[in-house]
Design a protein around this motif. Structure first.
Motif, PDB file in Angstrom:
ATOM      1  N   ALA A 177       0.801  -1.226   0.000  1.00  0.00           N
ATOM      2  CA  ALA A 177       0.000   0.000   0.000  1.00  0.00           C
ATOM      3  C   ALA A 177       0.833   1.275   0.000  1.00  0.00           C
ATOM      4  O   ALA A 177       0.291   2.364  -0.211  1.00  0.00           O
ATOM      5  CB  ALA A 177      -0.927  -0.005   1.219  1.00  0.00           C
ATOM      6  N   ARG A 178       2.139   1.172   0.195  1.00  0.00           N
ATOM      7  CA  ARG A 178       2.970   2.373   0.220  1.00  0.00           C
ATOM      8  C   ARG A 178       3.023   3.005  -1.166  1.00  0.00           C
ATOM      9  O   ARG A 178       3.148   2.304  -2.179  1.00  0.00           O
ATOM     10  CB  ARG A 178       4.380   2.039   0.692  1.00  0.00           C
ATOM     11  N   PRO A 179       2.934   4.335  -1.239  1.00  0.00           N
ATOM     12  CA  PRO A 179       2.919   5.011  -2.539  1.00  0.00           C
ATOM     13  C   PRO A 179       4.118   4.657  -3.424  1.00  0.00           C
ATOM     14  O   PRO A 179       3.975   4.512  -4.640  1.00  0.00           O
ATOM     15  CB  PRO A 179       2.925   6.498  -2.160  1.00  0.00           C
ATOM     16  N   GLU A 180       5.305   4.496  -2.820  1.00  0.00           N
ATOM     17  CA  GLU A 180       6.489   4.215  -3.625  1.00  0.00           C
ATOM     18  C   GLU A 180       6.504   2.802  -4.183  1.00  0.00           C
ATOM     19  O   GLU A 180       7.275   2.491  -5.099  1.00  0.00           O
ATOM     20  CB  GLU A 180       7.765   4.460  -2.802  1.00  0.00           C
ATOM     21  N   ASN A 181       5.638   1.922  -3.648  1.00  0.00           N
ATOM     22  CA  ASN A 181       5.590   0.532  -4.118  1.00  0.00           C
ATOM     23  C   ASN A 181       4.344   0.218  -4.924  1.00  0.00           C
ATOM     24  O   ASN A 181       4.323  -0.758  -5.685  1.00  0.00           O
ATOM     25  CB  ASN A 181       5.642  -0.436  -2.924  1.00  0.00           C
TER      26      ASN A 181
END
Length: 337
Positions: free
Chosen positions: A311-315
């Motif tokens: 769920a992290r934006p960078e992933n």
């Protein structure tokens, strides 16, 4: 009458000394992927490998969650010991300087130091998402000196290495496992001491201590070999120890299969070690399979970490490209419900 001189008895004059000295040793602990340690849980730690100073076992514990970060040195051997500790944070700018040390001249179970999170994350001690800790331990020993002291060097423990040699040489082996197209020789008493499943199979109420061959189904040979190496060494095997077993033996594949085998044979410590390793090596390419394994084998914390990672934006962009993105989304939705 003459006076006799009183007789003087012979006497000895001896000197003894109480000598206090310290036996020193040091260990460096690197944490790579510092940002991924967030979410471990307040009061929960990640740990260094066990190291030995003066015959005592030690570990460095890092607590990544909470208002402030903290690091501890813990005595892992039984009993108490007097020691001084220096726990330092390495400045990674290349000038070789260390953060302030914490020195303790005591010891029951260990010592710790704390850092304000915002200050640490803005400092040069965090570089390329990596932290480096350096600790020095001096164990205080006392001896009485009354003459020449002889020092007899004692080599480090080699029991684990000897057990691995026993497995590899097959000396004294009394059980054969047929796994796929491969055969593995082992020792019933060692397996029974390490696994409750093997203990019941060989020596339980309905076990058979005289069996000579066991067929293991639905387990890949390289995963079974990895489990045997753990049972004889209490360590995760290195990839090169398994590379001749199966061409699919990547580090992540080994650990994923090993977690399943650990669950099957009741190896709780090995299962947690696999969870920790999968968490450390988590990427957008592996998160789908790791989440599926965590779900099947009831690894609650690993499942939570996978969903948080995805769920992290960078992933998120890379994860959305994977075939398993829909499964990730479904699993997250089920957890909310």
């Amino acid at each position: 009458m003459s006076l006799k001189r009183p007789r003087v008895s012979e006497s000895n004059h001896e000197i003894s000394k109480s000598i206090y000295e310290s036996v020193k040793g040091s260990h460096e602990y690197d944490i790579k992927g510092y940002s991924l340690t967030r979410g471990t849980g307040v009061g929960k730690s990640i740990t260094s490998g066990r190291f030995t100073v003066a015959g005592y076992g030690w570990k460095i514990l890092f607590y990544p969650d909470g208002a402030n970060l903290s690091v501890s040195i813990k005595l892992k051997s039984p009993g108490e010991v007097r020691a001084w500790l220096e726990l330092k944070l390495l400045d990674q700018t290349g000038n070789g300087q260390y953060d302030r040390p914490t020195t303790l001249y005591k010891l029951k179970r260990g010592g710790s130091m704390g850092y304000k999170r915002s200050a640490l994350e803005a400092s040069s001690f965090l570089k390329d998402d990596c932290l480096k800790f350096h600790c020095t331990i001096g164990v205080v020993r006392t001896r009485v000196g009354n003459g020449k002291r002889y020092v007899i060097p004692v080599p480090p423990p080699d029991m684990i290495q000897n057990l691995k040699v026993l497995l590899e040489s097959k000396i004294g082996s009394d059980i054969t496992f047929e796994v796929g197209n491969e055969f593995f020789r082992a020792h019933k008493v060692i397996l029974a001491a390490r696994s409750p499943v093997f203990r019941a199979q060989f020596f339980g109420l309905v076990g058979n201590p005289d069996m000579e061959i066991v067929v293991i189904k639905e387990v890949d040979p390289f995963a079974f070999k990895a489990m045997l190496l753990f049972l004889y060494s209490d360590e995760l095997p290195e990839t090169h120890e398994l590379s001749d077993s199966d061409p699919l033996c990547t580090p992540t594949t080994i650990v994923q299969h090993l977690l399943a085998v650990a669950d099957r044979f009741g190896l709780a410590r090995l299962k947690l070690m696999c969870e920790e390793k999968l968490y450390e090596d988590l990427t957008a390419d592996t998160v789908e399979n790791t989440l599926a394994i965590a779900d099947v084998y009831n690894c609650t914390e690993l499942k939570t970490v996978c969903l948080s990672f995805a769920a992290r934006p960078e992933n998120l962009e890379e994860v959305m490209k994977s075939d398993g993105y829909a499964d990730l989304f479904t699993s997250a939705a089920m957890d909310k419900n």
